[in-house]
Design a protein around this motif. Structure first.
Motif, PDB file in Angstrom:
ATOM      1  N   ALA A 165       0.840  -1.197   0.000  1.00 28.53           N
ATOM      2  CA  ALA A 165       0.000   0.000   0.000  1.00 28.53           C
ATOM      3  C   ALA A 165       0.874   1.244   0.000  1.00 28.53           C
ATOM      4  N   PHE A 166       0.429   2.288  -0.674  1.00 33.92           N
ATOM      5  CA  PHE A 166       1.109   3.578  -0.768  1.00 33.92           C
ATOM      6  C   PHE A 166       2.430   3.499  -1.540  1.00 33.92           C
ATOM      7  N   SER A 167       2.624   2.409  -2.287  1.00 33.40           N
ATOM      8  CA  SER A 167       3.864   2.286  -3.057  1.00 33.40           C
ATOM      9  C   SER A 167       3.797   3.138  -4.320  1.00 33.40           C
ATOM     10  N   TYR A 168       4.981   3.510  -4.788  1.00 34.78           N
ATOM     11  CA  TYR A 168       5.070   4.165  -6.094  1.00 34.78           C
ATOM     12  C   TYR A 168       6.259   3.558  -6.833  1.00 34.78           C
ATOM     13  N   PRO A 169       6.071   3.016  -8.036  1.00 34.98           N
ATOM     14  CA  PRO A 169       4.788   2.964  -8.749  1.00 34.98           C
ATOM     15  C   PRO A 169       3.818   1.996  -8.083  1.00 34.98           C
ATOM     16  N   PRO A 170       2.511   2.214  -8.275  1.00 38.80           N
ATOM     17  CA  PRO A 170       1.512   1.374  -7.618  1.00 38.80           C
ATOM     18  C   PRO A 170       1.396   0.006  -8.271  1.00 38.80           C
ATOM     19  N   THR A 171       0.504  -0.799  -7.738  1.00 34.50           N
ATOM     20  CA  THR A 171       0.227  -2.125  -8.292  1.00 34.50           C
ATOM     21  C   THR A 171      -0.137  -2.010  -9.778  1.00 34.50           C
ATOM     22  N   ASP A 172       0.440  -2.918 -10.593  1.00 36.42           N
ATOM     23  CA  ASP A 172       0.224  -2.827 -12.043  1.00 36.42           C
ATOM     24  C   ASP A 172      -0.103  -4.195 -12.642  1.00 36.42           C
ATOM     25  N   VAL A 173      -1.195  -4.791 -12.194  1.00 35.56           N
ATOM     26  CA  VAL A 173      -1.615  -6.084 -12.748  1.00 35.56           C
ATOM     27  C   VAL A 173      -2.048  -5.864 -14.197  1.00 35.56           C
ATOM     28  N   PRO A 174      -1.429  -6.546 -15.180  1.00 40.64           N
ATOM     29  CA  PRO A 174      -1.815  -6.380 -16.585  1.00 40.64           C
ATOM     30  C   PRO A 174      -3.287  -6.710 -16.798  1.00 40.64           C
ATOM     31  N   GLN A 175      -3.917  -5.988 -17.693  1.00 43.54           N
ATOM     32  CA  GLN A 175      -5.353  -6.166 -17.935  1.00 43.54           C
ATOM     33  C   GLN A 175      -5.676  -7.604 -18.330  1.00 43.54           C
ATOM     34  N   GLU A 176      -4.825  -8.188 -19.178  1.00 41.47           N
ATOM     35  CA  GLU A 176      -5.135  -9.543 -19.634  1.00 41.47           C
ATOM     36  C   GLU A 176      -5.044 -10.561 -18.488  1.00 41.47           C
ATOM     37  N   LEU A 177      -4.144 -10.310 -17.525  1.00 41.62           N
ATOM     38  CA  LEU A 177      -4.026 -11.214 -16.382  1.00 41.62           C
ATOM     39  C   LEU A 177      -5.227 -11.044 -15.443  1.00 41.62           C
ATOM     40  N   ALA A 178      -5.654  -9.814 -15.259  1.00 38.90           N
ATOM     41  CA  ALA A 178      -6.840  -9.562 -14.436  1.00 38.90           C
ATOM     42  C   ALA A 178      -8.079 -10.196 -15.079  1.00 38.90           C
ATOM     43  N   ASP A 179      -8.186 -10.078 -16.383  1.00 38.12           N
ATOM     44  CA  ASP A 179      -9.335 -10.674 -17.078  1.00 38.12           C
ATOM     45  C   ASP A 179      -9.309 -12.196 -16.976  1.00 38.12           C
ATOM     46  N   GLU A 180      -8.109 -12.779 -17.045  1.00 42.39           N
ATOM     47  CA  GLU A 180      -7.994 -14.227 -16.897  1.00 42.39           C
ATOM     48  C   GLU A 180      -8.442 -14.659 -15.503  1.00 42.39           C
ATOM     49  N   LEU A 181      -8.073 -13.875 -14.485  1.00 46.24           N
ATOM     50  CA  LEU A 181      -8.514 -14.161 -13.113  1.00 46.24           C
ATOM     51  C   LEU A 181     -10.040 -14.121 -13.024  1.00 46.24           C
ATOM     52  N   ARG A 182     -10.632 -13.082 -13.601  1.00 45.60           N
ATOM     53  CA  ARG A 182     -12.090 -12.960 -13.539  1.00 45.60           C
ATOM     54  C   ARG A 182     -12.774 -14.152 -14.217  1.00 45.60           C
ATOM     55  N   ALA A 183     -12.221 -14.576 -15.346  1.00 49.53           N
ATOM     56  CA  ALA A 183     -12.818 -15.708 -16.068  1.00 49.53           C
ATOM     57  C   ALA A 183     -12.698 -16.999 -15.258  1.00 49.53           C
ATOM     58  N   LYS A 184     -11.522 -17.215 -14.662  1.00 47.79           N
ATOM     59  CA  LYS A 184     -11.315 -18.424 -13.850  1.00 47.79           C
ATOM     60  C   LYS A 184     -12.263 -18.448 -12.651  1.00 47.79           C
ATOM     61  N   LEU A 185     -12.358 -17.295 -11.963  1.00 43.04           N
ATOM     62  CA  LEU A 185     -13.205 -17.244 -10.772  1.00 43.04           C
ATOM     63  C   LEU A 185     -14.686 -17.385 -11.155  1.00 43.04           C
ATOM     64  N   ARG A 186     -15.056 -16.791 -12.276  1.00 46.91           N
ATOM     65  CA  ARG A 186     -16.449 -16.885 -12.724  1.00 46.91           C
ATOM     66  C   ARG A 186     -16.818 -18.339 -13.011  1.00 46.91           C
ATOM     67  N   ARG A 187     -15.927 -19.040 -13.675  1.00 45.10           N
ATOM     68  CA  ARG A 187     -16.193 -20.456 -13.990  1.00 45.10           C
ATOM     69  C   ARG A 187     -16.287 -21.270 -12.710  1.00 45.10           C
ATOM     70  N   LEU A 188     -15.364 -21.018 -11.794  1.00 40.30           N
ATOM     71  CA  LEU A 188     -15.353 -21.772 -10.536  1.00 40.30           C
ATOM     72  C   LEU A 188     -16.644 -21.534  -9.754  1.00 40.30           C
ATOM     73  N   LEU A 189     -17.064 -20.286  -9.668  1.00 37.77           N
ATOM     74  CA  LEU A 189     -18.239 -19.942  -8.856  1.00 37.77           C
ATOM     75  C   LEU A 189     -19.541 -20.449  -9.474  1.00 37.77           C
TER      76      LEU A 189
END
Length: 647
Positions: free
Chosen positions: A62-86
């Motif tokens: 928290a409060f780091s610079y530069p801040p967290t930089d999760v690539p969009q494609e990796l975040a989208d992959e996470l959302r897809a995996k979690l959506r399928r699991l749920l």
């Protein structure tokens, strides 16, 4: 630690996992919810450690610079995996994650190492595996039916005590001076009242709420939570409202306390009990400033802690005395409606900007908190880390620090610079305000202010910040020390509480007629672990000397820990067939020696630091000089040899 204290209630088996419909609400939640927390929930359910590691280089503290930089494609992959699991249940493991995996999830999702020592705290405080439910401990001796406990106050600590005493099987009664539960949040109703601690941590670990409307709750939100909790756990049936405790007297003859209370009709009653838990807290005895002429003011005079309902400030000339946290909240709320506002500053305060403080929790985020398994628990952990022990380095002096005198370490200097940069940016065209507001002491050496409209208010044309001091109060206004007079209709005192006189107006008589008020005096309280004093058996003073988490958020954790320790102390009495628990003089002295030796390492003893954490002699009587995890670990059970039992 005794074997029975190792008994824990395991998290519910994930075999009971319920499949969620693939709905627009789920899609919205996955899009809006915090990505590191979605990752934690996914790995918690799937045990997919390989996928977790793909995020390790992209999440920073928290409060780091530069801040967290999760690539969009990796975040989208996470959302897809979690959506399928749920929505299908595919990939859900039938058992909770191992401690090793939990620790790795913690480390990756906060962007820095989380050591072994935090595991038990996180398991308990985030609701994964509550530390102990005494009603389910095999072989535990039930409390005697005639052993009665009295709790003073139905605020956060008193409500925690009521919940856990009932769970443990004790007969008890709570005495509350107000008409309902809530304590601080029942009493403080001034415009703009809010909570510095983030919502999703400032709550009971056994009642983690998904329904917060803001990331930092407004006072009304906090009281709503307290009321809802009292309803859910049926706490009011053991609370006597509109009743005030006046005196506690220990009997050496029968080892009991006689508690004198004043009822709503003014009559008095004596209640005889075996033990007393004082949960009245340090911030319910507000104080007016000692300024000549204050009582001669002919207009409306109020204190923020006793703010009258329906006070109309629209178009009026208002003076606010004080520039601490309450003042900053109040001023931000009333500045747009008053005619003229003058704020009288006695001391400066560091101000930090957290963009979340004014943010509402989005609809999708609230849905995730309420419906995605383990999501609210992991979000609570993330808040704990960023708002509590993750900030501890700010208050610990670095012996090797050779920077300026307004910081105690490199990290503390960086936080100071962050606050300075924010101030200079907000007041780029107001050097007069920068000069008036810039403190000359290290940040975190006294309570900080979170900006939620404070800086905006100070730049309004109808607002003036007066830093010359007050000479006296006149019948028609306030005269500053430079001779200027502000004629006003209303004076609002945001001048805090009498924190140092920790027993307030109570009379507490212990063994042999000892008087705790005389021993502690006006501002020099000492105890063992912020709870016990030799000579006062079965008297437990919560949120007592040197138990306040002044490095960051965490009063909720302190309250829970103290209640846990107190019930363990009472269980020692019960198991031994004794009548009372008393900390030894040796343990008391050794503990205070330890605190005194530690305090010079802390920011609160810096030569430029002075706040309500210090008493009139400069001793830091309020602050806990270690981390929250250290308090948690110190309060699992009374240490053998630190106490004696009375027969």
């Amino acid at each position: 630690m005794e074997k029975r204290l190792m008994a824990t209630i395991l998290a519910e088996d994930q075999k009971s996992f319920a499949i969620l419909p693939d709905s627009p609400e789920l899609a919205k939640a996955l899009e809006e919810a915090n990505v590191p927390t979605l990752l934690a929930a996914y790995v918690h359910l799937s045990h997919d450690e390989a996928f977790l590691e793909r995020f390790a280089d992209h999440i920073r503290p928290a409060f780091s610079y530069p801040p967290t930089d999760v690539p969009q494609e990796l975040a989208d992959e996470l959302r897809a995996k979690l959506r399928r699991l749920l929505t299908t249940g595919e990939g859900v493991k039938g058992t909770p994650p191992s401690d090793a995996l939990l620790q790795r999830i913690m480390t990756v999702t906060v962007g820095e190492p989380v050591q072994d020592e935090f595991l038990e705290l996180v398991q308990d405080q985030c609701g994964f595996r509550p530390y102990i439910d005494r009603s389910k401990v095999e072989g535990r001796k039930a409390p005697k039916a005639d052993f009665k406990v009295l709790v003073i106050g139905a605020g956060m600590t008193g409500m925690a005590a009521a919940t856990k005493l009932r769970e443990a099987g004790y007969d008890f009664v709570v005495i509350e001076k107000n008409a309902d539960v809530g304590g601080t949040w029942y009493e403080n109703r001034y415009p703009g009242v809010g909570v510095d601690t983030p919502s999703h941590f400032y709550s009971f670990s056994w009642e983690i709420w998904p329904d917060w409307q803001h990331y930092h709750p407004h006072g009304a939100d906090m009281q709503k939570y307290m009321l809802a909790t009292a309803d859910k756990y049926d706490l009011r049936r053991d609370i006597r409202f509109n009743t005030k405790v006046e005196k506690l007297v220990w009997s050496d003859a029968d080892n009991k306390w006689t508690v004198t209370v004043q009822k709503a009709d003014g009559s008095r009653e004596d209640i005889v009990v075996n033990a007393v838990i004082n949960g009245h807290g340090p911030v319910n005895r507000y104080k007016f400033p000692d300024i000549p002429g204050l009582n001669d003011f002919a207009g409306t005079l109020v204190h923020t802690a006793n703010y009258p309902a329906g006070l109309d400030l629209k178009g009026k000339r208002v003076a606010v005395i004080g520039t601490g946290a309450s003042s900053a909240q109040l001023v931000g709320a009333i500045a747009p409606e008053v005619g003229q506002l003058t704020i009288y500053q006695r001391s400066k305060h560091w101000v930090l900007f957290n963009p979340e403080i004014a943010h509402e929790v989005s609809e999708g985020m609230r849905w995730a908190l309420a419906n995605i398994p383990s999501f609210k628990e992991w979000f609570r952990f993330r808040v704990y880390w960023s708002a509590a022990d993750g900030l501890f380095s700010n208050v610990l002096k670095d012996p090797a620090w050779e920077g300026n005198m307004t910081a105690v370490s490199e990290g503390n200097a960086m936080t100071r610079q962050y606050a300075l940069d924010y101030m200079h940016q907000r007041f780029a065209d107001r050097p007069d305000l920068i000069e008036k507001l810039t403190p000359d002491f290290p940040i975190f050496s006294k309570r900080i202010i979170l900006d939620n409209g404070w800086f905006d208010a100070l730049t309004r044309p109808n607002v003036h910040l007066e830093d010359k001091g007050i000479a006296r109060i006149l019948p028609n206004g306030i005269e500053a020390k430079d001779g200027s007079v502000f004629e006003c209709d209303v004076i609002i005192c945001a001048t805090g509480f009498n924190v140092a006189k920790m027993i307030g107006n109570l009379t507490i008589k212990g063994k042999g007629g000892r008087d705790l008020g005389e021993e502690w005096g006006e501002d020099d309280p000492r105890s063992y672990l912020g709870m016990c004093v030799p000579g006062y058996p079965n008297y437990f003073h919560t949120v007592g000397p040197n138990s306040a988490p002044n490095h960051a958020a965490g009063q909720n954790l302190i309250s829970e820990c103290q209640v846990n320790w107190i019930i363990e102390a009472l269980d020692r009495v019960n198991e031994a067939g004794a009548s009372a628990f008393e900390v030894t003089q040796e343990a008391f002295e050794e503990w205070n020696k330890k605190v005194d030796e530690r305090m010079p390492q802390m920011i609160w003893t810096h030569p430029l630091a002075n706040s309500y954490y210090n008493n009139s002699k400069g001793r830091v009587f309020l602050s806990w000089p270690w981390r929250l995890v250290d308090f948690f670990n110190a309060t699992r059970a009374p240490e053998e040899g630190s106490y004696k039992l009375l027969n």
